[in-house]
Structures are given as structure tokens and as C-alpha cells.
Design a protein around this motif. Structure first.
Motif, PDB file in Angstrom:
ATOM      1  N   ASN A  96       0.940  -1.190   0.042  1.00  0.00           N
ATOM      2  CA  ASN A  96      -0.046   0.017  -0.104  1.00  0.00           C
ATOM      3  C   ASN A  96       0.808   1.320   0.150  1.00  0.00           C
ATOM      4  N   GLY A  97       1.838   1.376   0.785  1.00  0.00           N
ATOM      5  CA  GLY A  97       2.741   2.270   0.750  1.00  0.00           C
ATOM      6  C   GLY A  97       3.535   2.606  -0.369  1.00  0.00           C
ATOM      7  N   SER A 151      -7.142  -2.004  -1.750  1.00  0.00           N
ATOM      8  CA  SER A 151      -8.395  -1.527  -0.878  1.00  0.00           C
ATOM      9  C   SER A 151      -8.227  -0.414  -0.032  1.00  0.00           C
ATOM     10  N   GLN A 152      -7.082  -0.142   0.375  1.00  0.00           N
ATOM     11  CA  GLN A 152      -6.760   0.995   1.241  1.00  0.00           C
ATOM     12  C   GLN A 152      -5.820   2.179   0.718  1.00  0.00           C
ATOM     13  N   PRO A 153      -6.261   3.057  -0.335  1.00  0.00           N
ATOM     14  CA  PRO A 153      -5.278   3.803  -0.986  1.00  0.00           C
ATOM     15  C   PRO A 153      -4.959   4.975  -0.049  1.00  0.00           C
ATOM     16  N   GLY A 154      -3.720   5.280  -0.190  1.00  0.00           N
ATOM     17  CA  GLY A 154      -3.030   6.182   0.657  1.00  0.00           C
ATOM     18  C   GLY A 154      -3.387   7.574  -0.001  1.00  0.00           C
ATOM     19  N   PRO A 155      -2.681   8.689   0.943  1.00  0.00           N
ATOM     20  CA  PRO A 155      -3.210  10.017   0.663  1.00  0.00           C
ATOM     21  C   PRO A 155      -2.706  10.543  -0.803  1.00  0.00           C
ATOM     22  N   ALA A 156      -1.364  10.235  -1.248  1.00  0.00           N
ATOM     23  CA  ALA A 156      -1.059  10.648  -2.641  1.00  0.00           C
ATOM     24  C   ALA A 156      -1.850   9.893  -3.776  1.00  0.00           C
ATOM     25  N   THR A 157      -2.359   8.633  -3.355  1.00  0.00           N
ATOM     26  CA  THR A 157      -3.120   8.201  -4.284  1.00  0.00           C
ATOM     27  C   THR A 157      -4.481   8.956  -4.608  1.00  0.00           C
ATOM     28  N   LEU A 158      -5.131   9.287  -3.331  1.00  0.00           N
ATOM     29  CA  LEU A 158      -6.363   9.705  -3.256  1.00  0.00           C
ATOM     30  C   LEU A 158      -6.325  11.305  -3.876  1.00  0.00           C
ATOM     31  N   ARG A 159      -5.052  12.084  -3.598  1.00  0.00           N
ATOM     32  CA  ARG A 159      -4.761  13.318  -3.999  1.00  0.00           C
ATOM     33  C   ARG A 159      -4.902  13.339  -5.552  1.00  0.00           C
ATOM     34  N   HIS A 160      -4.021  12.224  -6.076  1.00  0.00           N
ATOM     35  CA  HIS A 160      -3.823  11.993  -7.626  1.00  0.00           C
ATOM     36  C   HIS A 160      -5.158  12.016  -8.171  1.00  0.00           C
TER      37      HIS A 160
END
Length: 198
Positions: free
Chosen positions: A40-41, A88-97
């Protein structure tokens, strides 16, 4: 990520990570729940390397720049292409993107459903192209010339006229790079996408 860049995702075991860090594998569990947390990271770190599209500009230019930046990141980290949207647990950079891409498309006149369609088709092409590019038996012009010349030399005469024509009139011409195929396909997709009628 360095370990995965060297050995691929399969080589990314808890033991291998611990060995790289000079610690016992069990000590990693004091910091992460397991291999999935690490993946995930790592995926989030790859998304962090992708240049975010700037709001307020031309959506098409923003999507082109973002796709080129994503392709570069995926070429640096070949293991990542199959994992990018699998978490299934995207991180903040993924969500920001994802939020930035959808925001630029929406600001460019795409409805929510059309923005989702555009995002999906662009990334399907992007990921598919990178997978194909990474599996090719050449990485530079010299190797491409060697492969094409070998095929032409070893193939029965006139057995593959269309393939031979492609190689002689396109692939083996000065200045050809397989990377140019990415630009052609991306332009085709971006030119076909249209914001919703208002």
C-alpha cells in the motif's frame, strides 16, 4: 521500492526487506501489519511521483502531461503497473492524484460519469502501453534494429510481407522510437474525448 525495482514484486518478501534493512523479519511487524501494508505504501509512493494536473488550465494538456509523468514513474518502477489501482486502502498520494485528475476533467466540462469514463480509458491505455513496453525484447534503438534485422534475416522470403513493410518503412527509419507510439495513441484518445454538451 529499491528492492522491488531490482527483483520485482515477487522478490519483495518480509525476509528480503528485513535483510536489506539489516534487521530480523519479525521486527518489521512492529511498524507494519504485513506485506500488504508495505505494498500500500509503495503504490502510494509511486502515485506521489506522478505530476498532478494543475487546476484551471486546458484539460487535454493536463491529461497529456499527467499520462507522460505516470508513464515515466511506471517505467522507473516496473513492478507497480499491475498494482496501481489494486489497493483497497489507498494512501493520501493516491487519493490526491485521483481527486486532481477528476477535478481537472470536471472543470474542463466533463460530467461526473464522463470524467470517470475519460479517466478509465486514459489509464487503461496508459497501463496497457507500459505493460507492453516493458515486455518488449528491446530497450533502445540499437536493440530494436538488432531484433528487426534478425527477424528480416531469419524469416522465409516473402512469408510476412506486411511485417517486413512495417519494419523497413517505419520501424527501421531514422528517428523511430517505440515511445512515439505512446504519443500517437494518447493523442487519439484525448482527441476523441469530449466534454459534455452544456
Amino acid at each position: 521500492m529499491e528492492l522491488a525495482d531490482e527483483k520485482g514484486e515477487a522478490g519483495l518478501t518480509m525476509r528480503a526487506i528485513a535483510g536489506r534493512l539489516g534487521v530480523e523479519a519479525m521486527s518489521l511487524y512492529n511498524h507494519v501489519g504485513g506485506r500488504d501494508d508495505i505494498l500500500n505504501g509503495m503504490v502510494d509512493a509511486v502515485f506521489a511521483e506522478i505530476e498532478l494536473p494543475a487546476p484551471g488550465g486546458d484539460w487535454k494538456a493536463a491529461m497529456r502531461d499527467r499520462a507522460e509523468s505516470a508513464r515515466a514513474a511506471l517505467r522507473r518502477h516496473p513492478w507497480a503497473v499491475g498494482l496501481m489501482d489494486s489497493r483497497s486502502q489507498p494512501g493520501p498520494a493516491t487519493l490526491r492524484h485521483h481527486d486532481a485528475v477528476l477535478g481537472v476533467l470536471h472543470a474542463g466540462g466533463f460530467s461526473v460519469p464522463m470524467a470517470a469514463h475519460a479517466f478509465s480509458v486514459i489509464d487503461s491505455y496508459l497501463y496497457g502501453f507500459v505493460l507492453q513496453e516493458l515486455s518488449l525484447p528491446f530497450t533502445n534503438t540499437e536493440e530494436l534494429d538488432e531484433v528487426a534485422t534478425g527477424i528480416a534475416r531469419d524469416a522465409p522470403v516473402d512469408a510476412y510481407p506486411n511485417l517486413m513493410e512495417l519494419m523497413t518503412e517505419h520501424v527501421l527509419q531514422p528517428g523511430y522510437t517505440y515511445a512515439g507510439e505512446f504519443e500517437f495513441g494518447l493523442s487519439l484518445i484525448l482527441d476523441a474525448l469530449r466534454p459534455d454538451e452544456t
